[in-house]
Each structure stands twice: as structure tokens, then as C-alpha cells.
Enzyme design. Structure first.
Site, PDB file in Angstrom:
ATOM      1  CG  HIS A 283      -2.012  -0.824   1.061  1.00  0.00           C
ATOM      2  ND1 HIS A 283      -2.217  -2.202   1.477  1.00  0.00           N
ATOM      3  CD2 HIS A 283      -3.508  -0.711   0.498  1.00  0.00           C
ATOM      4  CE1 HIS A 283      -3.309  -2.926   1.016  1.00  0.00           C
ATOM      5  NE2 HIS A 283      -3.908  -2.224   0.470  1.00  0.00           N
ATOM      6  CB  ALA A 361     -15.462   2.159  -9.274  1.00  0.00           C
ATOM      7  CG  ASP A 378      -6.230  -1.134  -3.351  1.00  0.00           C
ATOM      8  OD1 ASP A 378      -5.720  -2.016  -4.022  1.00  0.00           O
ATOM      9  OD2 ASP A 378      -6.326  -1.216  -2.010  1.00  0.00           O
TER      10      ASP A 378
END
Length: 500
Positions: A283, A361, A378
Site C-alpha cells: 500500500h 466505480a 486499488d
């Protein structure tokens, strides 16, 4: 019983059997897509093999026409057994051979084809036998009988097709749904034969068919009783002995293993999404280059419902707002409430700067409420049909409109070493959307990750140059250029270029 009543009962049996047959097809497609991936390929394999087998089954049924009642009863018993246990058999093969990698990948497809072939053969034998049986009740024009049978068959298929996603899957799950469907199939077939055509059977035939049906129902009932223990054992075989939470949300299966005293891993639909060993490195490598490239007051995280990307974003000073667009509320709920996962993400969802939007999304980006300095993508690897649209040229065109002046986009594009064509197709697709790109990779303890930093204008600094900031990049960040695959075509909605 009048001939009219008899014909209606036969057509009712056709209706039920057709509904069960389509449920078996959809079960195979859904489970194969979950276990193997690439739903278009799995649907094509199942449906094409099954339709082909139905034609062969229709031809083979000619040999049973002289004993149509007994033949139909045995066909339905076999179909109930094979269809009802197909999901458990596929899941068992995945669980206990999945660690062998290519063995499972090849063997699973053979097993999928075998079940599709067997179920198709049995479904194909139904209509010719039913044609004989319905004519025994009352002789009628063959074209009228065929029309009645196919009308009942197609309406039953409609009901089965709607019942699977809206009733069986959410209420019973894939394993129990297949078992219940098999039981309904066996009862309907047996009731039709014993209720209307028992006099067409010899005494030995009646007993043989009764024993076959009772045996099938007994096996399905036993499997239903043991399905909980079976699923738990299969989960341990797939995820190890440290399975702590396993939930089926409305969208996917989410499994947490480990905890406070052991390495925490999060799996989504059988694929590792977070590893406690490498999660921080991954990350940071995804978030820090975009955050260090300029302004980062407003940040958008696409996916990342686990909260770890948002945690890394909030490590940077000057962040005023973080919007997380996550499709599955179940993942966010787990990230909020599970003690080990919420500790890992730093209780990020308690921060008032973080807002969650539960939406697809792609749809959400068509009318975003504001522009963003940084967008973090992500999302799952682009190796399935479901995720391919989130790595398309159209999707990145929408993201580009969302970026503020000087904004940056960071994309997780999958492993570089294992799937270089997929990785560089992502990069080519970003460039086709009008974005400038810089590809880089990070090697973790158990994985190789590839990322692309993209922007509408050149970032203020490149990813790989030395930096003296409060959030330096993890060790192991390197250029991915030496792995570049030339001449790749960008992926679009109507022509996805990713393959499993």
C-alpha cells in the site's frame, strides 16, 4: 384422470425439470467463474458443451422410447444426482488440489467439461421421452405436442434462471442451492412416473426406480446435512487452519485468517487481497508516489474497502478529504468492526475526513461530485470479465475527467513477472486515455507487484528519483521498463484485452 388433467401434469413436470436443468447450468457457470476466473470463458465452455451434449442426448434417447416411463424416471434420478452434487465436487477439487497450481487449473477445466457433458446428455434425453409419454395420454398432432412441451420447457427455464440469482444463491448459497434443486428434480421426475405411468412399468421396474429415487434423495439429504462440515474442511484446505471469519456478502465471499497474534490475511473470492506480511509495503508503494507528486488535499480511493490505502493516504500532511468508493458494504463493515483488521487499518473509518460511497466505480465516475488531486485505484487484478471494465480505456477516460489540474492517478496493475502482457496492457490503456505514465514495480516477501503512475501533465517529480520526504518509498522500488512488451493494444469495454 381425464386426458386434459394428465397432459397438464406432464407439462408441469416438464416445467419443473426445465427449471432445475437451467439452475444446474448457472451453478456450473457461477462456481467455475469464482474458482477459475474469467466468467466469459467459463460461461462459453459450459453452455456450448451442454448444448452439444443435449443434441447427443436426444439421439441416444431413441433407444429408450419403447420403455419411455422407466427411461425418463432413471434419467431424472441420474440428473438429480449429478446436478445436485456437481457444485460440491467442483469445490472439493478446488480445495484439495488447488495448492498444486497448474494441476488444478488444467484438471478443473476437465472436470467442468465432464459435468457439463453429463448434465447436457441427461437434459437432452428428457424431451424425446416426454414426447412419447404425452402422446400416450392422448394422441394429438405431433407439432402441437412439440409446441406444448417446448413452451413448458422454456417457461420453466425462465423461472429457473430468475430463481438462481434472486432466490437460491442469496438464501441457500451455491452448494445447498444445487442440492435442493437436485432433490426437487428427483421428486418431480419420480412423482410424474409413479403418478401417471406406473402401469407402464413392470413390478421389477417399479421397485428398481423406487430404490434409485430413494437412494438419490438419501445421498442428497446426507450431503445437505454434511455440507456445513464439508465447507469448513474445504475452507481450511484452501486458506489454512487459521480461518477466523468467512462471510458471503451480497457480492462475494470474504475470508479473514489469522489475527492479533498471527499474520492477518484477507481473501476475496478465493484470491489473496491483503497479506499481513506484505500489506504495508504494497500500500505504501501504491499510494506514496502519487501523494508525493504535488497537491493532495482531496483524494479518491477506488476499491480499497479494507481501509489500508486510505490509512496510507492519511499519513501525508495536508489531506482534507478522502472518498472511498467501494462496491461491497460487507468489506467495509468488516474493516470497521473486526478488531484485527480495524487495528491494521488504523481505525481509518473513524476519521471524519474519510467518507465511504457504496457504488460501482465505473458508474460513480460518470458523475462525480468534485475533482480530486489524487486518485488511487486499488482494484482486483484485471484478469476477470468483472474487473476488466475497471481497466478499460473508457474507465481511465472518466478518471482523467475527475483529476484536478496537476492531479495524479496510481493504478495497481497486477504482477509484472507472472503476467507482463497484462501489466503493460494496463499501461498502454492509460496512455490511450491521454495520460502520461511511469511504470514501476515492488518485490515483496511473497509477491511481485506492478504499478503505474499516470497524470494529465508531467508530475513534479518521477517515482524513482531519490526523495527526502516524511514518506519515503519502500525498499525494492524499481523501474519496470526492462520487462516492457511492445505493440500492445489498449483494452476497451467492447474489446477487453486481458485474459486469465
Amino acid at each position: 384422470m381425464t386426458p386434459r388433467t394428465g397432459r397438464l401434469l406432464v407439462l408441469a413436470g416438464v416445467f419443473i425439470c426445465a427449471a432445475c436443468g437451467l439452475v444446474y447450468e448457472l451453478e456450473l457457470v457461477a462456481l467455475a467463474s469464482y474458482l477459475i476466473g474469467d466468467s466469459v470463458t467459463q460461461a462459453s465452455v459450459v453452455l456450448s458443451v451442454m448444448v452439444f451434449a443435449m443434441g447427443i442426448g436426444s439421439l441416444l434417447a431413441k433407444r429408450l422410447r419403447c420403455r419411455a416411463a422407466a427411461g425418463f424416471g432413471l434419467v431424472e434420478s441420474a440428473l438429480a444426482l449429478v446436478g445436485g452434487l456437481s457444485a460440491m465436487a467442483l469445490y472439493a477439487a478446488f480445495a484439495w488440489t488447488g495448492d498444486k497450481g497448474e494441476v488444478w487449473e488444467g484438471g478443473s477445466r476437465y472436470l467442468l467439461v465432464a459435468f457439463s457433458l453429463a448434465i447436457g446428455l441427461l437434459i437432452g434425453a428428457e424431451v424425446p421421452l416426454l414426447m412419447v409419454l404425452i402422446q400416450r395420454i392422448k394422441r394429438q398432432d405431433p407439432s402441437g405436442a412439440v409446441s406444448d412441451l417446448f413452451a413448458a420447457d422454456y417457461v420453466g427455464a425462465l423461472v429457473g434462471g430468475l430463481a438462481f440469482p434472486f432466490l437460491l444463491l442469496p438464501l441457500l448459497g451455491q452448494l445447498n442451492g444445487a442440492l435442493i434443486t437436485g432433490a426437487v428434480n428427483a421428486v418431480a421426475g419420480g412423482a410424474l412416473v409413479f403418478g401417471l405411468f406406473r402401469h407402464d412399468l413392470s413390478a421389477r421396474g417399479r421397485w428398481a426406480l423406487l430404490v434409485a429415487n430413494v437412494t438419490v434423495l438419501g445421498l442428497l439429504a446426507s450431503a445437505a446435512v454434511l455440507v456445513g462440515d464439508f465447507e469448513a474442511a474445504a475452507r481450511r484446505a484452501v486458506y489454512g487452519k487459521d480461518v477466523r471469519i468467512a462471510v458471503h456478502t451480497d457480492i462475494q465471499e470474504v475470508v479473514l485468517t489469522g489475527g492479533r497474534n498471527r499474520t492477518l490475511d484477507l481473501y476475496v473470492d478465493g484470491h489473496l487481497r491483503i497479506s499481513g506480511r506484505d500489506g504495508n509495503r504494497y500500500h505504501r508503494a501504491l499510494v506514496d508516489p502519487a501523494m508525493n507528486g504535488g497537491r493532495h488535499a482531496r483524494v479518491l480511493v477506488l476499491g480499497g474497502g479494507d481501509g489500508l490505502a486510505a490509512r496510507e493516504v492519511l499519513r501525508h500532511r495536508g489531506v482534507r478529504r478522502v472518498d472511498v468508493v467501494e462496491l461491497d458494504p460487507g468489506v467495509v463493515r468488516l474493516a470497521r468492526r473486526d478488531p484485527a483488521l480495524s487495528e491494521l487499518n488504523g481505525q481509518v473509518y473513524r476519521d471524519p475526513r474519510v467518507r465511504v460511497v457504496h457504488a460501482d466505480a465505473f458508474r460513480w465516475l460518470r458523475s462525480p461530485p468534485r475533482t480530486y488531486d489524487v486518485v488511487i485505484s486499488d482494484l482486483p487484478d484485471p484478469v476477470s470479465t468483472a474487473s476488466a471494465k475497471l481497466y478499460s480505456q473508457e474507465f481511465y477516460g472518466l478518471v482523467r475527467r475527475t483529476l484536478a489540474v496537476g492531479g495524479r492517478l496510481a493504478v495497481h496493475a497486477g504482477p509484472v513477472a507472472d503476467r507482463p502482457r497484462v501489466f503493460w496492457t494496463v499501461e498502454a490503456t492509460l496512455r490511450a486515455a491521454g495520460l502520461l505514465t511511469e511504470a514501476y514495480r515492488v518485490e515483496g516477501a511473497s509477491a511481485d507487484w506492478g504499478f503505474v503512475l499516470a497524470a494529465g501533465s508531467p508530475p513534479s517529480r518521477t517515482v524513482l528519483e531519490p526523495r527526502r520526504t516524511a514518506a519515503p518509498l519502500p525498499a525494492g522500488v524499481m523501474s519496470a521498463e526492462r520487462t516492457r512488451v511492445q505493440g500492445l493494444t489498449p483494452s476497451t469495454l467492447v474489446h477487453p484485452r486481458y485474459a486469465n
